[in-house]
Design an enzyme around this catalytic site. Structure first.
Site, PDB file in Angstrom:
ATOM      1  N   GLU A   1       0.429   4.047   0.914  1.00  0.00           N
ATOM      2  CA  GLU A   1      -0.094   5.059   1.825  1.00  0.00           C
ATOM      3  C   GLU A   1       1.029   5.999   2.244  1.00  0.00           C
ATOM      4  O   GLU A   1       2.085   5.556   2.662  1.00  0.00           O
ATOM      5  CB  GLU A   1      -0.708   4.382   3.061  1.00  0.00           C
ATOM      6  CG  GLU A   1      -1.963   3.622   2.695  1.00  0.00           C
ATOM      7  CD  GLU A   1      -2.460   2.666   3.783  1.00  0.00           C
ATOM      8  OE1 GLU A   1      -3.674   2.490   3.874  1.00  0.00           O
ATOM      9  OE2 GLU A   1      -1.624   2.104   4.518  1.00  0.00           O
TER      10      GLU A   1
ATOM     11  N   ARG B   1      -0.801  -6.124  12.744  1.00  0.00           N
ATOM     12  CA  ARG B   1      -1.743  -5.420  13.627  1.00  0.00           C
ATOM     13  C   ARG B   1      -2.148  -6.306  14.801  1.00  0.00           C
ATOM     14  O   ARG B   1      -2.187  -5.868  15.940  1.00  0.00           O
ATOM     15  CB  ARG B   1      -3.002  -5.018  12.847  1.00  0.00           C
ATOM     16  CG  ARG B   1      -2.787  -3.943  11.811  1.00  0.00           C
ATOM     17  CD  ARG B   1      -3.078  -2.583  12.390  1.00  0.00           C
ATOM     18  NE  ARG B   1      -2.894  -1.542  11.395  1.00  0.00           N
ATOM     19  CZ  ARG B   1      -3.895  -0.899  10.780  1.00  0.00           C
ATOM     20  NH1 ARG B   1      -5.144  -1.214  11.062  1.00  0.00           N
ATOM     21  NH2 ARG B   1      -3.641   0.042   9.904  1.00  0.00           N
TER      22      ARG B   1
ATOM     23  N   SER C   1     -10.963  -6.228   8.682  1.00  0.00           N
ATOM     24  CA  SER C   1     -12.181  -5.725   8.058  1.00  0.00           C
ATOM     25  C   SER C   1     -12.776  -6.867   7.254  1.00  0.00           C
ATOM     26  O   SER C   1     -12.038  -7.611   6.600  1.00  0.00           O
ATOM     27  CB  SER C   1     -11.877  -4.588   7.079  1.00  0.00           C
ATOM     28  OG  SER C   1     -11.815  -3.370   7.758  1.00  0.00           O
TER      29      SER C   1
ATOM     30  N   ARG D   1       0.853  -1.194   0.000  1.00  0.00           N
ATOM     31  CA  ARG D   1       0.000   0.000   0.000  1.00  0.00           C
ATOM     32  C   ARG D   1       0.879   1.231   0.000  1.00  0.00           C
ATOM     33  O   ARG D   1       1.710   1.392   0.890  1.00  0.00           O
ATOM     34  CB  ARG D   1      -0.904  -0.001   1.229  1.00  0.00           C
ATOM     35  CG  ARG D   1      -1.827  -1.207   1.209  1.00  0.00           C
ATOM     36  CD  ARG D   1      -2.892  -1.143   2.290  1.00  0.00           C
ATOM     37  NE  ARG D   1      -3.714  -2.337   2.185  1.00  0.00           N
ATOM     38  CZ  ARG D   1      -4.982  -2.411   2.565  1.00  0.00           C
ATOM     39  NH1 ARG D   1      -5.561  -1.353   3.101  1.00  0.00           N
ATOM     40  NH2 ARG D   1      -5.651  -3.525   2.432  1.00  0.00           N
TER      41      ARG D   1
ATOM     42  N   GLU E   1      -8.185  -1.177  14.611  1.00  0.00           N
ATOM     43  CA  GLU E   1      -8.750  -2.135  13.661  1.00  0.00           C
ATOM     44  C   GLU E   1      -7.690  -3.171  13.303  1.00  0.00           C
ATOM     45  O   GLU E   1      -6.599  -2.825  12.879  1.00  0.00           O
ATOM     46  CB  GLU E   1      -9.177  -1.382  12.389  1.00  0.00           C
ATOM     47  CG  GLU E   1      -9.646  -2.316  11.300  1.00  0.00           C
ATOM     48  CD  GLU E   1      -9.739  -1.625   9.933  1.00  0.00           C
ATOM     49  OE1 GLU E   1     -10.094  -0.444   9.866  1.00  0.00           O
ATOM     50  OE2 GLU E   1      -9.447  -2.322   8.934  1.00  0.00           O
TER      51      GLU E   1
ATOM     52  N   ARG F   1       1.008   2.459  13.056  1.00  0.00           N
ATOM     53  CA  ARG F   1       0.158   1.303  12.735  1.00  0.00           C
ATOM     54  C   ARG F   1       0.026   1.015  11.237  1.00  0.00           C
ATOM     55  O   ARG F   1      -0.782   0.193  10.832  1.00  0.00           O
ATOM     56  CB  ARG F   1      -1.230   1.478  13.354  1.00  0.00           C
ATOM     57  CG  ARG F   1      -1.910   2.776  12.959  1.00  0.00           C
ATOM     58  CD  ARG F   1      -3.321   2.851  13.472  1.00  0.00           C
ATOM     59  NE  ARG F   1      -3.372   2.984  14.926  1.00  0.00           N
ATOM     60  CZ  ARG F   1      -4.498   2.963  15.638  1.00  0.00           C
ATOM     61  NH1 ARG F   1      -5.649   2.787  15.040  1.00  0.00           N
ATOM     62  NH2 ARG F   1      -4.474   3.113  16.940  1.00  0.00           N
ATOM     63  N   HIS F   2       0.791   1.715  10.420  1.00  0.00           N
ATOM     64  CA  HIS F   2       0.749   1.457   8.977  1.00  0.00           C
ATOM     65  C   HIS F   2       2.127   1.091   8.441  1.00  0.00           C
ATOM     66  O   HIS F   2       3.120   1.714   8.800  1.00  0.00           O
ATOM     67  CB  HIS F   2       0.246   2.690   8.216  1.00  0.00           C
ATOM     68  CG  HIS F   2      -1.209   2.957   8.410  1.00  0.00           C
ATOM     69  ND1 HIS F   2      -1.670   3.819   9.378  1.00  0.00           N
ATOM     70  CD2 HIS F   2      -2.304   2.466   7.779  1.00  0.00           C
ATOM     71  CE1 HIS F   2      -3.004   3.851   9.321  1.00  0.00           C
ATOM     72  NE2 HIS F   2      -3.411   3.032   8.367  1.00  0.00           N
TER      73      HIS F   2
END
Ligand code: ATP
Ligand code: MG
Length: 429
Positions: free
Chosen positions: A215, A403, A355, A213, A352, A221-222
């Site tokens: 991001e 996570r 999902s 990703r 989270e 947390r990423h």
């Protein structure tokens, strides 16, 4: 073999006999006539004792070695209640297998705090520390036990492409690559492939793999490259069937780790208590009520870190599902239920970790939702094809391995849970 025993394999039947061990020199205490060496191998530590009077050459060589040098040592295994393990090795022979330079880029046993970047820059030496290595032994167990749970429940392990002509979710935040002159992307998740597989008759599939990703944010947390357990299952009634797998798999893996990794858990000193399933189900609307009681929050917004943290202080649950999200904040493939989606997140200590959702299996409805999301249907023909030839109702989840571990082991940075983290700034080592 270089050695006859690992440090934890020696027992009273070896006392008085000759053994050979091997490992890294963690510490040398030279008292003049006698020297004590702490030797570390992959299973633990042990004490080597060298006596100058008996082996003057060996004594000199051993005590002059740098810390973290690798040696093999042979001699008599002597019972001694006063040393660790209840025995020591009286060294009679030693082979230097690899010399370590001094100074080390970071200490292995020093209590001094090393900053995280220095640790990551020297990850291999960092991993020599028990509490760091323990994280990866537990990670190994999590992968094993999550797989075990899924295999025991009819899931087939699959491996789908990580290079794709379309980006998984149709959104941004993908790494674009040059694929022999054509544009291609590193996949963000196995979403499209695992859904397609639901039309194959495999019924239940899971995949444990890497995802990418792009991001931009730099948070604790990423990661830009991370791993996940993904499942997809056909002939579900609704998302509740998927949630049950998520909670049962979590509880199964956690309990097995508690049973089999107590040594490693002690090293990390984590509070790993987890309640038994079923985990509470709190609807998005109920969550909004809590958030609005405590401050400003508009219905229909996605939950960010601030909201998740606030909820963790307001709800007394360690782990719970948020269900019935507004359709608008969930991906195009989530099954609509009025203005809601049949989608859930699993929240663990304010973050989270998963999902999931029931997915749309009706071709026409899916195309409609994709258009509503502004997606170009032509780019997704291959994904859509199986939906035209018999697609059963299905659902699944994506479960971030780092996570989960970060929360389970009480670690404050997700980078602790991956060997060589990839983030905005780091692509080495
Ligand atoms: P978040 O909102 O927390 O950034 P997300 O909703 O974008 O996550 P999903 O697309 O739902 O993430 O991905 C499924 C799971 O994969 C997440 O629940 C999380 O456990 C994990 N995950 C997602 N993005 C990352 C990331 N950048 N680094 C590590 N794990 C991630
Ligand atoms: Mg999510």
């Amino acid at each position: 073999m270089l050695r006859t025993h690992y440090s934890d394999e020696v027992d009273s039947t070896d006392y008085g006999g000759n053994i050979t061990v091997a490992g890294w020199i963690e510490d040398i205490r030279n008292l003049g006539g006698i020297a004590f060496v702490v030797l570390r191998d992959g299973h633990g530590k042990m004490q080597l004792t060298a006596i100058k009077k008996e082996h003057p050459e060996l004594f000199k060589e051993l005590t002059s070695l740098n810390r973290e040098s690798v040696i093999a040592a042979s001699g008599t295994c002597q019972e001694n209640e006063k040393v660790m393990n209840g025995w020591e090795l009286l060294v009679e022979e030693m082979t230097l297998l690899s010399h370590a330079e001094a100074p080390l880029p970071m200490g292995v046993v020093d209590k001094v705090n090393v900053d995280f970047d220095t640790r990551l820059d020297n990850r291999i030496i960092d991993l020599r520390r028990d509490n760091v290595k323990a994280i990866f032994i537990i990670r190994h167990s999590f992968v094993q036990f999550a797989s075990e749970y899924l295999r025991n429940h009819g899931f087939t392990e699959v491996h789908t492409p990580k290079i794709s002509a379309t980006s998984s979710e149709g959104g941004t935040e993908v790494f674009k690559i040059d694929y022999f002159g054509r544009d291609a992307y590193l996949v963000q998740s196995p979403q499209l492939y695992k859904q397609m597989l639901m039309a194959s008759g495999l019924e239940r599939v899971y995949e444990i793999a890497w995802y990418f990703r792009a991001e931009e944010h730099d948070t604790s947390r990423h990661l830009n490259e991370s791993t996940a357990v993904d499942i997809e299952m056909a002939f579900i009634e609704n998302e509740e069937d998927v949630m049950r797998v998520a909670e049962e798999m979590t509880a199964y893996a956690a309990q097995k780790i508690i049973d089999e990794n107590s040594k490693e858990l002690d090293m990390i000193k984590a509070n790993v208590d987890l309640p038994s399933p079923p985990y509470p189900r709190i609807s998005y609307d109920e969550v909004v009520e809590v958030l609005q009681r405590e401050g400003d929050f508009t219905w229909g917004k996605d939950l960010g870190t601030d909201e998740e943290n606030l909820l963790a202080t307001q709800l007394e649950y360690d782990i719970y599902f948020i269900t019935d999200f507004p359709l608008s904040i969930k991906p195009f493939y989530a099954m609509p239920n009025g203005r809601y989606a049949r989608a859930f997140d699993l929240e663990y200590r304010g973050m989270e970790i998963t999902s999931g959702a029931q997915r749309i299996h009706d071709y026409t409805m899916l195309v409609e939702r994709m258009r509503a999301h502004g997606m170009n249907i032509e780019n997704f023909e291959e994904y859509l094809k199986p939906f035209r030839y018999g697609m059963p109702p299905h659902g699944g989840f994506g479960y971030g391995i780092e996570r989960f571990l970060m929360r389970f082991l009480d670690l404050d940075n997700i980078r602790e849970c991956i060997l060589f983290p990839r983030d905005r700034k780091r692509i080495t080592p």
